[in-house]
Motif scaffolding. Sequence first.
Motif, short mmCIF file in Angstrom:
data_model
loop_
_atom_site.label_atom_id
_atom_site.label_comp_id
_atom_site.label_asym_id
_atom_site.label_seq_id
_atom_site.Cartn_x
_atom_site.Cartn_y
_atom_site.Cartn_z
N VAL A 87 4.77 -6.19 -9.36
CA VAL A 87 3.92 -7.35 -9.60
C VAL A 87 4.73 -8.31 -10.47
CG1 VAL A 87 1.79 -8.22 -10.62
CG2 VAL A 87 1.80 -6.03 -9.44
N LEU A 88 5.02 -9.49 -9.93
CA LEU A 88 5.90 -10.45 -10.59
C LEU A 88 5.20 -11.18 -11.73
CD1 LEU A 88 7.49 -11.90 -7.35
CD2 LEU A 88 8.66 -10.47 -9.03
N GLN A 89 6.01 -11.76 -12.61
CA GLN A 89 5.50 -12.51 -13.75
C GLN A 89 4.77 -13.77 -13.30
OE1 GLN A 89 8.51 -14.34 -16.38
NE2 GLN A 89 7.59 -13.18 -18.03
N ASP A 90 5.27 -14.41 -12.25
CA ASP A 90 4.68 -15.64 -11.73
C ASP A 90 3.66 -15.28 -10.66
OD1 ASP A 90 4.01 -18.05 -10.64
OD2 ASP A 90 6.01 -18.54 -9.88
N PRO A 91 2.36 -15.51 -10.89
CA PRO A 91 1.35 -15.10 -9.91
C PRO A 91 1.52 -15.77 -8.55
CG PRO A 91 0.36 -16.45 -11.64
CD PRO A 91 1.75 -16.12 -12.08
N ASP A 92 1.99 -17.01 -8.52
CA ASP A 92 2.18 -17.70 -7.24
C ASP A 92 3.25 -17.03 -6.38
OD1 ASP A 92 0.38 -19.97 -7.07
OD2 ASP A 92 1.39 -20.70 -8.85
N ALA A 93 4.24 -16.41 -7.04
CA ALA A 93 5.34 -15.80 -6.31
C ALA A 93 4.89 -14.57 -5.53
CB ALA A 93 6.47 -15.42 -7.27
N GLY A 94 3.75 -13.99 -5.90
CA GLY A 94 3.27 -12.79 -5.22
C GLY A 94 2.35 -13.07 -4.05
N VAL A 95 1.99 -14.32 -3.82
CA VAL A 95 1.09 -14.67 -2.73
C VAL A 95 1.90 -14.88 -1.46
CG1 VAL A 95 -0.61 -16.31 -1.89
CG2 VAL A 95 -0.58 -15.69 -4.31
N VAL A 96 1.52 -14.17 -0.39
CA VAL A 96 2.27 -14.24 0.86
C VAL A 96 1.47 -14.91 1.97
CG1 VAL A 96 3.45 -12.87 2.64
CG2 VAL A 96 3.52 -12.13 0.25
N LEU A 97 0.22 -14.51 2.14
CA LEU A 97 -0.59 -15.00 3.25
C LEU A 97 -1.73 -15.89 2.76
CD1 LEU A 97 -0.64 -11.77 5.45
CD2 LEU A 97 0.83 -13.78 5.66
N SER A 98 -2.39 -16.55 3.68
CA SER A 98 -3.33 -17.62 3.33
C SER A 98 -4.72 -17.13 2.97
CB SER A 98 -3.43 -18.62 4.48
OG SER A 98 -3.92 -17.99 5.66
N LYS A 99 -5.07 -15.88 3.32
CA LYS A 99 -6.40 -15.36 3.01
C LYS A 99 -6.29 -14.09 2.18
CE LYS A 99 -8.69 -17.45 6.98
NZ LYS A 99 -9.54 -17.24 8.17
N VAL A 100 -7.27 -13.88 1.31
CA VAL A 100 -7.21 -12.79 0.34
C VAL A 100 -7.05 -11.43 1.01
CG1 VAL A 100 -8.62 -11.50 -1.32
CG2 VAL A 100 -8.41 -13.99 -1.52
N GLY A 101 -7.91 -11.12 1.99
CA GLY A 101 -7.84 -9.81 2.64
C GLY A 101 -6.52 -9.57 3.33
N ASP A 102 -6.00 -10.60 4.02
CA ASP A 102 -4.72 -10.46 4.71
C ASP A 102 -3.59 -10.25 3.72
OD1 ASP A 102 -6.07 -10.91 7.08
OD2 ASP A 102 -5.56 -13.04 7.17
N ASP A 103 -3.66 -10.92 2.57
CA ASP A 103 -2.60 -10.80 1.59
C ASP A 103 -2.53 -9.40 1.01
OD1 ASP A 103 -0.66 -12.75 0.08
OD2 ASP A 103 -1.49 -11.44 -1.46
N VAL A 104 -3.68 -8.82 0.70
CA VAL A 104 -3.70 -7.46 0.15
C VAL A 104 -3.23 -6.45 1.19
CG1 VAL A 104 -5.15 -5.66 -0.89
CG2 VAL A 104 -5.55 -8.06 -1.46
N ALA A 105 -3.54 -6.70 2.46
CA ALA A 105 -3.17 -5.77 3.53
C ALA A 105 -1.70 -5.88 3.92
CB ALA A 105 -4.04 -6.03 4.76
N PHE A 106 -1.02 -6.95 3.52
CA PHE A 106 0.33 -7.24 4.00
C PHE A 106 1.29 -6.09 3.73
CE2 PHE A 106 4.59 -9.05 3.23
CZ PHE A 106 4.83 -9.62 4.47
N GLY A 107 1.32 -5.59 2.51
CA GLY A 107 2.24 -4.50 2.17
C GLY A 107 1.97 -3.24 2.95
N CYS A 108 0.69 -2.90 3.10
CA CYS A 108 0.32 -1.71 3.86
C CYS A 108 0.80 -1.81 5.31
CB CYS A 108 -1.19 -1.50 3.83
SG CYS A 108 -1.87 -1.16 2.19
#
Length: 492
Positions: A87-108
């Motif tokens: 988990v990076l220091q900059d919160p924006d740097a950790g956002v990958v996808l446009s929707k919350v559910g998709d973003d959390v699922a991305f790594g899985c």
Amino acid sequence: MAAPAGVTAHGWGWRYAGRRLPAVSEVTFTIEPGERVLLLGASGAGKSTLLAGLAGVLGDADEGERTGSLLVDGAVPESRRGAIGLVLQDPDAGVVLSKVGDDVAFGCENLGVPAEQIPGRVAGALDAVGLDVPLDRPTKALSGGQKQRLALAGVLAMQPGLLLLDEPTANLDPDGVREVRESVGRVLEDTGATLIVVEHRTEIWADLLTRVIVLAADGGLLADGTPGEVFGRYGDVLADAGVWVPGRGLPLPVLASVDGGAADAVLETDRLTISRDGRTAVQSGLDLSVPRGAATVITGSNGAGKSTLALTLAGLLPELDGTVTAASDLTGRSGRRPARWTSRELLTRIGTVFQEPEHQFLARTLRDELAVGPRALKKSDAEVDAIVDDLLERLQLAPLGLANPFTLSGGQKRRLSVATVLASAPQVIVLDEPTFGQDRRGWVGIMELLQEEIASGRTVVAVSHDAAVVRHLGGSRIELAAATEDLRGAGR
């Protein structure tokens, strides 16, 4: 679920390309599987760089030069990425996808987790970090604190054997801090994962952790042991080095409180409605007063609209409804509403420090960055050099005067962003989380500067979750209520 990972470092270091000195050097330690480690050190000591090295994301020889060895379970971190969560220091740097559910699922999804298991992991991770928003909520609509929770949720859903957290609570309100700390504790109990966390709020994590490793600013380790041993034996040395030591007071006066309604106001609002996107109201009906020559601290939960209010007071966002008006002696040719002022009129009247420091960097070196404002005000070269030298020295950035601002640590970037605004000496200074990512010395340095600005008659408006900022700046306070569910998506 990945097994708990072990970590070994032997003489490890990294020097970023274009930098003369290494960001971190001569680091040697062994972390056994399942250990819980608090990684400390002064701002710029290399904590974030070490975490990036452990996550295998530092890059190749074009990005920098490494020395020594750094291994996770006996292998280079680049080959173990599926077992490592960062988990990076900059919160924006950790956002990958446009929707919350998709973003959390991305790594899985990238790890090949069976599709039928992913929804449960996503729901469990979001619940663990207390991010109660719809799965289709746009990630761009989240506040900085909400993005911090989102990034942590994405990592927790992956169930890594090595969990690396870089300032995971820096943008969170007090309730969020407790929720994240408790959620990490539950994950560790359930999985036995190895934890390495960088965090200036040492007291929050002390009872969860089994070990403290302190990086020395000039290379190697300053201390290594249990929390009791490190803080008890090396407390004075650590505090002098800039480390936050639990229970240590701060060498700063506490400024008196001010009645915002009764004091001479430099900014006032009348039935103000604020919006981030120019369409959706975040807060409405705000009748506020910012007293002259004092601090006004804006507090409230994540997503309540603190940053949006600060940017509206600063004239950088237009009012959705109602008005923000400035005192007559602050008025520019464009009238009394800051939102209608030109950039030059704002320069000497209202200066703004953004939540994300990178958003205001323009030049290739720190010296040039600090000179932008004074040069725009047509100061002489001698005056510009005097201003730049003074700010670099007072905020412990002098050795980095010729460095690129984007190569600094998070704490150093924050100090630079504050200094760039102070260099133009505006009458009103608006700061969003001014002490984010600061070690003890950096925090004290910023607060001393702000107290001096107040003593000189300038007005400070600060967004902060830091109770010590509220206490030591004194002045008045604006507490924003949590936005309703309908409005929460627009709050910052």
